[in-house]
Structure formats: structure tokens, C-alpha cells
Design an enzyme around this catalytic site. Structure first.
Site, PDB file in Angstrom:
ATOM      1  N   ASP A  42      -3.172 146.797 134.649  1.00 53.50           N
ATOM      2  CA  ASP A  42      -4.272 146.353 135.409  1.00 53.50           C
ATOM      3  C   ASP A  42      -5.780 146.571 134.893  1.00 53.50           C
ATOM      4  OD1 ASP A  42      -2.773 145.236 137.670  1.00 53.50           O
ATOM      5  OD2 ASP A  42      -2.833 146.900 138.799  1.00 53.50           O
ATOM      6  N   TYR A  70       3.906 157.267 133.688  1.00 52.54           N
ATOM      7  CA  TYR A  70       2.427 157.109 134.138  1.00 52.54           C
ATOM      8  C   TYR A  70       1.963 158.496 134.707  1.00 52.54           C
ATOM      9  CZ  TYR A  70       3.555 152.084 134.610  1.00 52.54           C
ATOM     10  OH  TYR A  70       3.521 150.802 134.428  1.00 52.54           O
ATOM     11  N   ARG A 176       0.374 151.349 142.514  1.00 55.65           N
ATOM     12  CA  ARG A 176      -0.177 151.114 143.704  1.00 55.65           C
ATOM     13  C   ARG A 176       0.506 150.853 144.958  1.00 55.65           C
ATOM     14  NH1 ARG A 176      -3.243 145.807 143.201  1.00 55.65           N
ATOM     15  NH2 ARG A 176      -1.715 145.583 141.532  1.00 55.65           N
TER      16      ARG A 176
END
Length: 216
Positions: A42, A70, A176
Site C-alpha cells: 500500500d 512485517y 490492516r
């Protein structure tokens, strides 16, 4: 050394750039037509982006399927429609009832094969249209849950309402959505405020180049 037109490049994607922005920049700089990326990031995420050129583009799906790692930060007690900072942050909720031990222990609920509903502000296609395009028009597309694998979910720092973490996961995992579900499991809401991809398979961010370091 292999020519840049027939190789794999590891790029540290800067904040605010789309993955396609990076591809287009390199297409112009390297003066090559056959180029693509393996695994979208993103615009508000940074970190490792694999760029394939020439014959290496045939391996894009292979790279996309590899395990991802991540690091990130989320905010407890507030959320946004997109579950990140792309959209406006709502009012803060009381999170005084959430202690540090609960924050650390609730991560165990997400380890393994889990069902995850993607965020409506995502690039998933619904009847030929991107979900985020429908969401921006005020529509709420219904997205089905799908199975993803969370191998590791570690809390690395807590300064409420901010929580820093590290995640190792399968292809198709939306961090998310993980943050959204993490907040719900704690009895509140949450959104993703920072995200960096540090690894794809055996490829590491520490070996990546900035866009300025790529030779013309």
C-alpha cells in the site's frame, strides 16, 4: 553481472509511493518495457518490494507466494474506515481496561490458519471493480473471509495507545485486517499507523536498494 534488463531487483519502497509508481519509475530509468513487481505494498507502507525484469517476470507468482514478514505499529481505541491512515481517524475510546499482558496474550488467538475478511478499502475485484473504488463512492462491498496463515505475531513495544509488532504470514494476509481483528479481540477498535515489509521468503529489506541507488 547480469544486465539490469534481465534480473531481480530488491527495492526499499518509499512512503507515499504505490508499487506501480516504483515500477513506472524503474521502467523509465532502466529503459525497459518488461518489468513488474511481486507483491503489492500500500502507498502508506514502506519496505521490501521485489522487482522483476525481462525473463525474471515469469517468476513473479513464485515470489508472491512466499512467506512475508512485517513490522508495524497500531493504535488502540481508535479506527478508520480503511483501518489505516488513508481515511479519517474517529474519536478515541477508553482503553484503560486493557493491560499490557492482555495485549501480548491475545496475539495467540491469531497464530495458525485463520479466517480473515479483507478490508473494503482493498484492491480486491468485485464484479470487475476494485473494492476500494466502491468504498470511496460510499458503497460497502461484501467481502468473503478467506484462509491465511499467521506463523508469528509478536508484540515488540507497548506505549498505549500505540502498540508495535512483528508478523510473519502467508501470501494474501492483510495486516490492516489483522490489526482490526486484534483490536476487536481486546474489546476495542484499532487501526494500522505504520507498516514496513522486512522480508519476502529469503529476500531481506537490509539487502534492498533505494530508488536513488538504482543505476540508470
Amino acid at each position: 553481472m547480469e544486465p539490469l534488463a534481465e534480473r531481480l531487483l530488491l527495492i526499499n519502497k518509499p512512503l507515499g509511493w504505490t508499487s506501480f509508481d516504483v515500477v513506472n519509475k524503474l521502467r523509465y530509468r532502466l529503459k525497459i518495457k518488461r518489468i513488474g513487481h511481486a507483491g503489492t505494498l500500500d502507498p502508506l507502507a514502506t519496505g521490501l518490494l521485489i522487482i522483476c525484469t525481462g525473463k525474471m517476470t515469469k517468476q513473479i507468482e513464485e515470489f508472491q507466494a512466499q512467506e512475508k514478514e512485517y513490522t508495524g505499529k497500531c493504535v488502540l481505541g481508535q479506527t478508520t474506515p480503511s483501518f489505516d491512515l488513508e481515511t479519517e481517524v474517529g474519536e478515541a475510546q477508553d482503553i484503560s481496561f486493557i493491560d499490557n499482558e492482555s495485549i501480548k496474550s491475545v496475539t495467540k488467538k491469531f497464530i495458525g490458519n485463520i479466517q480473515q475478511v479483507p478490508p473494503i478499502h482493498s484492491a480486491i475485484r468485485i464484479n470487475g471493480k476494485r473494492a476500494y473504488a466502491l468504498a470511496r463512492k460510499g458503497k460497502e462491498p461484501e467481502l468473503k473471509a478467506r484462509e491465511v496463515i499467521i506463523k508469528e505475531f509478536e508484540i515488540t513495544k507497548i506505549e498505549k495507545p500505540n502498540v508495535e509488532f512483528r508478523v510473519v504470514c502467508s501470501k494474501g494476509t492483510y495486516i490492516r485486517s489483522l490489526v482490526r481483528d486484534f483490536g476487536e479481540a481486546l474489546g476495542t477498535v484499532a487501526y494500522l499507523s505504520e507498516l514496513c515489509r522486512t522480508r519476502i521468503g529469503d529476500f531481506k529489506l537490509e539487502d534492498a536498494l533505494s530508488l536513488d541507488q538504482v543505476p540508470e
